[in-house]
Write a protein that holds these residues in place. Structure first.
Motif, short mmCIF file in Angstrom:
data_model
loop_
_atom_site.label_atom_id
_atom_site.label_comp_id
_atom_site.label_asym_id
_atom_site.label_seq_id
_atom_site.Cartn_x
_atom_site.Cartn_y
_atom_site.Cartn_z
N MET A 235 0.84 -1.20 0.00
CA MET A 235 0.00 0.00 0.00
C MET A 235 0.87 1.25 0.00
N LYS A 236 1.93 1.24 0.78
CA LYS A 236 2.85 2.38 0.81
C LYS A 236 3.58 2.50 -0.53
N ARG A 237 4.00 1.38 -1.07
CA ARG A 237 4.78 1.39 -2.32
C ARG A 237 3.97 1.95 -3.47
N TYR A 238 2.69 1.57 -3.54
CA TYR A 238 1.86 1.99 -4.67
C TYR A 238 0.93 3.15 -4.31
N ASN A 239 1.09 3.66 -3.11
CA ASN A 239 0.30 4.82 -2.68
C ASN A 239 -1.20 4.52 -2.74
N ILE A 240 -1.58 3.33 -2.26
CA ILE A 240 -2.99 2.92 -2.19
C ILE A 240 -3.42 3.06 -0.75
N THR A 241 -4.61 3.65 -0.53
CA THR A 241 -5.00 4.01 0.83
C THR A 241 -5.74 2.92 1.58
N THR A 242 -6.34 1.93 0.88
CA THR A 242 -7.10 0.89 1.60
C THR A 242 -6.53 -0.48 1.31
N ALA A 243 -6.68 -1.36 2.29
CA ALA A 243 -6.22 -2.75 2.13
C ALA A 243 -7.07 -3.47 1.09
N THR B 228 -5.78 -5.50 -2.15
CA THR B 228 -6.14 -6.91 -2.32
C THR B 228 -6.81 -7.11 -3.69
N ARG B 229 -7.69 -6.19 -4.08
CA ARG B 229 -8.36 -6.29 -5.38
C ARG B 229 -7.34 -6.24 -6.52
N THR B 230 -6.34 -5.35 -6.40
CA THR B 230 -5.30 -5.23 -7.43
C THR B 230 -4.54 -6.55 -7.57
N ILE B 231 -4.20 -7.17 -6.44
CA ILE B 231 -3.48 -8.45 -6.47
C ILE B 231 -4.34 -9.52 -7.12
N ARG B 232 -5.62 -9.61 -6.74
CA ARG B 232 -6.51 -10.65 -7.30
C ARG B 232 -6.69 -10.48 -8.81
N VAL B 233 -6.84 -9.22 -9.24
CA VAL B 233 -7.04 -8.97 -10.67
C VAL B 233 -5.83 -9.44 -11.47
N HIS B 234 -4.65 -9.23 -10.94
CA HIS B 234 -3.42 -9.54 -11.68
C HIS B 234 -2.72 -10.80 -11.16
N LEU B 235 -3.43 -11.66 -10.42
CA LEU B 235 -2.83 -12.84 -9.81
C LEU B 235 -2.22 -13.78 -10.86
N ASP B 236 -2.89 -13.98 -11.97
CA ASP B 236 -2.35 -14.89 -13.00
C ASP B 236 -1.04 -14.36 -13.57
N GLU B 237 -0.96 -13.06 -13.80
CA GLU B 237 0.28 -12.46 -14.33
C GLU B 237 1.41 -12.55 -13.31
N LEU B 238 1.06 -12.34 -12.04
CA LEU B 238 2.08 -12.37 -10.99
C LEU B 238 2.64 -13.78 -10.80
N ASN B 239 1.78 -14.79 -10.96
CA ASN B 239 2.20 -16.19 -10.75
C ASN B 239 2.34 -16.92 -12.10
N ALA B 240 2.78 -16.27 -13.15
CA ALA B 240 2.87 -16.87 -14.47
C ALA B 240 3.86 -18.04 -14.50
N ASP B 241 4.96 -17.97 -13.80
CA ASP B 241 5.94 -19.05 -13.84
C ASP B 241 6.21 -19.65 -12.47
N GLY B 242 5.25 -19.63 -11.58
CA GLY B 242 5.39 -20.18 -10.23
C GLY B 242 4.52 -19.39 -9.26
N GLU B 243 4.63 -19.77 -8.02
CA GLU B 243 3.80 -19.09 -7.02
C GLU B 243 4.64 -17.98 -6.36
N HIS B 244 4.49 -16.77 -6.91
CA HIS B 244 5.22 -15.60 -6.39
C HIS B 244 4.32 -14.74 -5.50
N ALA B 245 3.01 -14.85 -5.71
CA ALA B 245 2.04 -14.13 -4.86
C ALA B 245 1.11 -15.17 -4.30
#
Length: 192
Positions: free
Chosen positions: A8-16, A20-37
C-alpha cells in the motif's frame, strides 16, 4: 516477501481492500511461472518477482516505486517529528510549570528562613533582657545586703546607745537617790 501494508505504501494505495483487489485482478500475471504471490492465512505475501511484475503492471519504474516508498517514509517521519514537537512542547510546559513551582517553593523557604532569623533575633533580645535583669537583680541583692549590714550596724549602735542611756539613767537615778539621802552638809560640799 512483502505484505499488504508495504505494498500500500509502495503503490500509494490508501485501503487494504484496494490493494487486495489489485493483487486478485493480476494474480495470473504475478504467478505466471510459479507461485510468487500467495495468500497465507488472511494475508497476501508477494516475493521480489511478483513485486517487479506488479511494478510494471502499475506502470511504475523502480525509481518511482522507491520514491513512493520514500515519500511514505518521509510522511511517516514528518508525522513522527510533529508528534515529537508536540511532546517537546508538553515537556517544556511541564518543565516551566515545575520551574514555577520550584521558584514558589524557594520563596516559601526564604520566607521561612526570614521568619526563623526574626525569631532568633527576638530570642537573642529576650536573652539580653534576661541577662540585664539578672545583672540588675544581683546588683540589687548586693545593695540590699550592704543596706542590711548598715542597718545591723546602726541597730547595734542604737542598742549600745540605749544601753549607755539606760546606764546613764541608772547612774542619774542612783545619784538622785544618794542626793535625796544625803545630809545638808554633804549636799553643799558635794560629797555624798
Amino acid at each position: 516477501m512483502a505484505g499488504i501494508n508495504e505494498l500500500m505504501k509502495r503503490y500509494n494505495i490508501t485501503t487494504a481492500q484496494g490493494m487486495t483487489r489489485t493483487i486478485r485482478v493480476h494474480l495470473d500475471e504475478l504467478n505466471a511461472d510459479g507461485e510468487h504471490a500467495r495468500k497465507i492465512g488472511k494475508e497476501w505475501q508477494l516475493d521480489a518477482v511478483a513485486i517487479r511484475r506488479l511494478d510494471s503492471i502499475r506502470g511504475l519504474s523502480k525509481s518511482e516505486a522507491i520514491q513512493n516508498l520514500e515519500n511514505a517514509e518521509i510522511r511517516s517521519l514528518n508525522e513522527e517529528v510533529k508528534n515529537l514537537n508536540v511532546a517537546l512542547l508538553h515537556a517544556q510546559n511541564e518543565a516551566l510549570e515545575a520551574h514555577k513551582q520550584v521558584q514558589q517553593a524557594q520563596k516559601q523557604v526564604l520566607q521561612a528562613q526570614a521568619a526563623v532569623l526574626q525569631e532568633k533575633d527576638r530570642i537573642i533580645a529576650m536573652q539580653n533582657q534576661k541577662a540585664a535583669a539578672e545583672t540588675k537583680a544581683i546588683q540589687n541583692e548586693v545593695r540590699i545586703e550592704a543596706m542590711q549590714q548598715e542597718l545591723d550596724r546602726q541597730a547595734k549602735e542604737l542598742q549600745q546607745a540605749r544601753q549607755a542611756a539606760a546606764q546613764m539613767q541608772e547612774e542619774a537615778k542612783a545619784q538622785q537617790e544618794r542626793l535625796a539621802h544625803a545630809s545638808l552638809w554633804q549636799r553643799i560640799t558635794g560629797r555624798w
